[in-house]
Design a protein around this motif. Structure first.
Motif, PDB file in Angstrom:
ATOM      1  N   ALA A  50       0.831  -1.200   0.000  1.00 55.68           N
ATOM      2  CA  ALA A  50       0.000   0.000   0.000  1.00 55.68           C
ATOM      3  C   ALA A  50       0.867   1.252   0.000  1.00 55.68           C
ATOM      4  N   ASP A  51       1.943   1.220   0.773  1.00 54.26           N
ATOM      5  CA  ASP A  51       2.874   2.343   0.831  1.00 54.26           C
ATOM      6  C   ASP A  51       4.244   1.835   0.422  1.00 54.26           C
ATOM      7  N   ALA A  52       4.607   2.081  -0.810  1.00 55.44           N
ATOM      8  CA  ALA A  52       5.888   1.593  -1.324  1.00 55.44           C
ATOM      9  C   ALA A  52       6.716   2.742  -1.877  1.00 55.44           C
ATOM     10  N   SER A  53       6.642   3.887  -1.210  1.00 58.71           N
ATOM     11  CA  SER A  53       7.389   5.051  -1.686  1.00 58.71           C
ATOM     12  C   SER A  53       8.895   4.800  -1.664  1.00 58.71           C
ATOM     13  N   TRP A  54       9.331   3.869  -0.824  1.00 64.68           N
ATOM     14  CA  TRP A  54      10.757   3.565  -0.714  1.00 64.68           C
ATOM     15  C   TRP A  54      11.196   2.499  -1.709  1.00 64.68           C
ATOM     16  N   PHE A  55      10.227   1.870  -2.383  1.00 60.36           N
ATOM     17  CA  PHE A  55      10.555   0.747  -3.258  1.00 60.36           C
ATOM     18  C   PHE A  55      10.540   1.156  -4.725  1.00 60.36           C
ATOM     19  N   ASP A  56      11.649   0.900  -5.406  1.00 66.75           N
ATOM     20  CA  ASP A  56      11.738   1.134  -6.845  1.00 66.75           C
ATOM     21  C   ASP A  56      12.613   0.032  -7.430  1.00 66.75           C
ATOM     22  N   ALA A  57      11.979  -0.904  -8.119  1.00 70.60           N
ATOM     23  CA  ALA A  57      12.710  -2.051  -8.657  1.00 70.60           C
ATOM     24  C   ALA A  57      13.576  -1.683  -9.849  1.00 70.60           C
ATOM     25  N   GLU A  64      22.012   5.794   1.814  1.00 68.94           N
ATOM     26  CA  GLU A  64      21.220   5.392   2.976  1.00 68.94           C
ATOM     27  C   GLU A  64      20.288   6.495   3.464  1.00 68.94           C
ATOM     28  N   ASP A  65      20.473   7.714   2.980  1.00 69.26           N
ATOM     29  CA  ASP A  65      19.561   8.797   3.335  1.00 69.26           C
ATOM     30  C   ASP A  65      18.385   8.899   2.367  1.00 69.26           C
ATOM     31  N   ALA A  66      18.373   8.068   1.334  1.00 74.42           N
ATOM     32  CA  ALA A  66      17.315   8.146   0.322  1.00 74.42           C
ATOM     33  C   ALA A  66      16.062   7.380   0.717  1.00 74.42           C
ATOM     34  N   THR A  67      16.212   6.333   1.534  1.00 76.56           N
ATOM     35  CA  THR A  67      15.083   5.485   1.925  1.00 76.56           C
ATOM     36  C   THR A  67      15.250   5.062   3.383  1.00 76.56           C
ATOM     37  N   PRO A  68      14.231   4.437   3.977  1.00 74.15           N
ATOM     38  CA  PRO A  68      14.372   3.934   5.351  1.00 74.15           C
ATOM     39  C   PRO A  68      15.280   2.716   5.465  1.00 74.15           C
ATOM     40  N   ILE A  69      15.683   2.133   4.342  1.00 80.22           N
ATOM     41  CA  ILE A  69      16.472   0.899   4.372  1.00 80.22           C
ATOM     42  C   ILE A  69      17.903   1.182   4.807  1.00 80.22           C
ATOM     43  N   ALA A  70      18.397   0.352   5.721  1.00 74.84           N
ATOM     44  CA  ALA A  70      19.810   0.404   6.097  1.00 74.84           C
ATOM     45  C   ALA A  70      20.570  -0.527   5.157  1.00 74.84           C
ATOM     46  N   ARG A  71      21.447   0.006   4.332  1.00 71.09           N
ATOM     47  CA  ARG A  71      22.114  -0.825   3.323  1.00 71.09           C
ATOM     48  C   ARG A  71      23.200  -1.717   3.918  1.00 71.09           C
ATOM     49  N   TYR A  72      23.738  -1.328   5.064  1.00 76.62           N
ATOM     50  CA  TYR A  72      24.802  -2.093   5.714  1.00 76.62           C
ATOM     51  C   TYR A  72      24.577  -2.147   7.216  1.00 76.62           C
ATOM     52  N   GLN A  73      25.220  -3.123   7.857  1.00 85.14           N
ATOM     53  CA  GLN A  73      25.421  -3.065   9.296  1.00 85.14           C
ATOM     54  C   GLN A  73      26.861  -2.617   9.530  1.00 85.14           C
ATOM     55  N   TYR A  74      27.098  -1.940  10.660  1.00 92.03           N
ATOM     56  CA  TYR A  74      28.394  -1.327  10.936  1.00 92.03           C
ATOM     57  C   TYR A  74      28.933  -1.763  12.289  1.00 92.03           C
ATOM     58  N   LYS A  75      30.248  -1.669  12.427  1.00 90.28           N
ATOM     59  CA  LYS A  75      30.876  -1.821  13.733  1.00 90.28           C
ATOM     60  C   LYS A  75      31.491  -0.480  14.129  1.00 90.28           C
ATOM     61  N   THR A  84      30.367  -3.807   7.974  1.00 92.37           N
ATOM     62  CA  THR A  84      30.868  -5.174   8.116  1.00 92.37           C
ATOM     63  C   THR A  84      30.095  -6.179   7.281  1.00 92.37           C
ATOM     64  N   ALA A  85      28.830  -5.890   6.963  1.00 92.76           N
ATOM     65  CA  ALA A  85      28.027  -6.853   6.198  1.00 92.76           C
ATOM     66  C   ALA A  85      26.847  -6.133   5.560  1.00 92.76           C
ATOM     67  N   PRO A  86      26.394  -6.612   4.401  1.00 94.01           N
ATOM     68  CA  PRO A  86      25.297  -5.961   3.687  1.00 94.01           C
ATOM     69  C   PRO A  86      23.921  -6.412   4.171  1.00 94.01           C
ATOM     70  N   ILE A  87      22.974  -5.501   4.164  1.00 93.59           N
ATOM     71  CA  ILE A  87      21.574  -5.862   4.386  1.00 93.59           C
ATOM     72  C   ILE A  87      21.103  -6.659   3.169  1.00 93.59           C
ATOM     73  N   ASN A  88      20.412  -7.778   3.414  1.00 89.18           N
ATOM     74  CA  ASN A  88      19.981  -8.615   2.287  1.00 89.18           C
ATOM     75  C   ASN A  88      18.522  -9.065   2.352  1.00 89.18           C
ATOM     76  N   VAL A  89      17.788  -8.648   3.382  1.00 87.94           N
ATOM     77  CA  VAL A  89      16.345  -8.894   3.462  1.00 87.94           C
ATOM     78  C   VAL A  89      15.692  -7.620   3.988  1.00 87.94           C
ATOM     79  N   VAL A  90      14.611  -7.189   3.330  1.00 86.59           N
ATOM     80  CA  VAL A  90      13.883  -5.986   3.740  1.00 86.59           C
ATOM     81  C   VAL A  90      12.424  -6.368   3.953  1.00 86.59           C
ATOM     82  N   VAL A  91      11.889  -6.039   5.131  1.00 90.32           N
ATOM     83  CA  VAL A  91      10.512  -6.400   5.474  1.00 90.32           C
ATOM     84  C   VAL A  91       9.679  -5.137   5.644  1.00 90.32           C
TER      85      VAL A  91
END
Length: 253
Positions: A50-57, A64-75, A84-91
């Protein structure tokens, strides 16, 4: 923000370097998700939110400031934060326009608990970037197949920003004495399988996060969304049969 992103170009190279430290160990037992056969993505639907403003296939997400998605995890380091590792699942916590859902981060991590994973575990401390507060945020929910992972384990870390949960899913090798990530793709496939088994919709590798990394991450994240009130059905992925005993080893959380 430039200094924060200066580390990103080194992530893939760092993965290659750590690969030389892999220890050859017996393969861990198959996870319940694989045994149930729910890793088949052939019938995955297109993303329907219903709300997919952050999704563009059609366009990769490179900021990382363009959408709510965190592209990486950091130490945390002495000089700042390093990926340290990439985000690979978005819910998405929102479902299709015609479905009334009420889910949150606890519902999401509950999918892994239902499979017998534990939320009490030894792990490294990791962070993700929250664009709304412009701060790095400590991991908000984590789960793994076992506490130590002495024979290897599947492991996820989660962050929820603006109604979107970013998950870093991977398979660790044996903790002898320290974990090294053995596969991102394996972690992503099992996470997908567990969501499918619990009635969530999954679209594999649906969004390009431009965060490819060694040993096997292609830069894409799978997108998951609820299709019922709590994302739950009677289907379950099975019982976790792995066991752990406290090792005579040092494992740094």
């Amino acid at each position: 923000m430039t200094g924060r992103r200066s580390f990103l170009g080194t992530l893939a190279a760092a993965g290659v370097a750590t690969a030389t430290g892999l220890v050859v160990v017996p393969s861990p037992p198959e996870s319940p998700a694989t045994v149930s056969g729910t890793t088949d993505e052939s019938t995955d639907p297109p993303v329907d939110l219903a709300d997919a403003s952050w999704f563009d296939a059609t366009q990769p997400i490179t900021d990382e400031d363009a959408t709510p998605i965190a592209r990486y995890q950091y130490k945390a380091t002495e000089t700042g934060y390093e990926p340290t590792a990439p985000i690979n699942v978005v819910v998405s916590l929102a479902g299709p326009a015609d479905v009334d859902v009420d889910v949150d981060l606890e519902t999401v991590i509950g999918v892994f608990e239902d499979a017998g994973w534990t939320r009490e575990l030894e792990e490294y401390t990791r962070y993700a970037w929250d664009r709304t507060t412009e701060r790095y945020v400590l991991q908000e929910a984590t789960a793994a197949e076992t506490y130590y992972g002495t024979s290897g384990r599947l492991h996820v870390r989660c962050w929820e920003f603006e109604g979107v949960v970013s998950i870093q899913a991977h398979q660790d090798d044996a903790a002898r004495p320290f974990h090294v990530i053995e596969s991102y793709d394996r972690g992503r496939q099992v996470a997908e399988a567990l969501f499918r088994a619990n009635g969530w919709a999954v679209s594999r590798a649906a969004i390009d996060l431009d965060n490819a990394a060694q040993p096997d991450h292609d830069g894409y994240a799978s997108v998951v969304w609820p299709t019922a009130d709590d994302g739950d059905t009677d289907a379950r992925s099975g019982t976790n049969t792995r066991t752990d005993t406290a090792p005579e080893l040092e494992v740094i959380p």
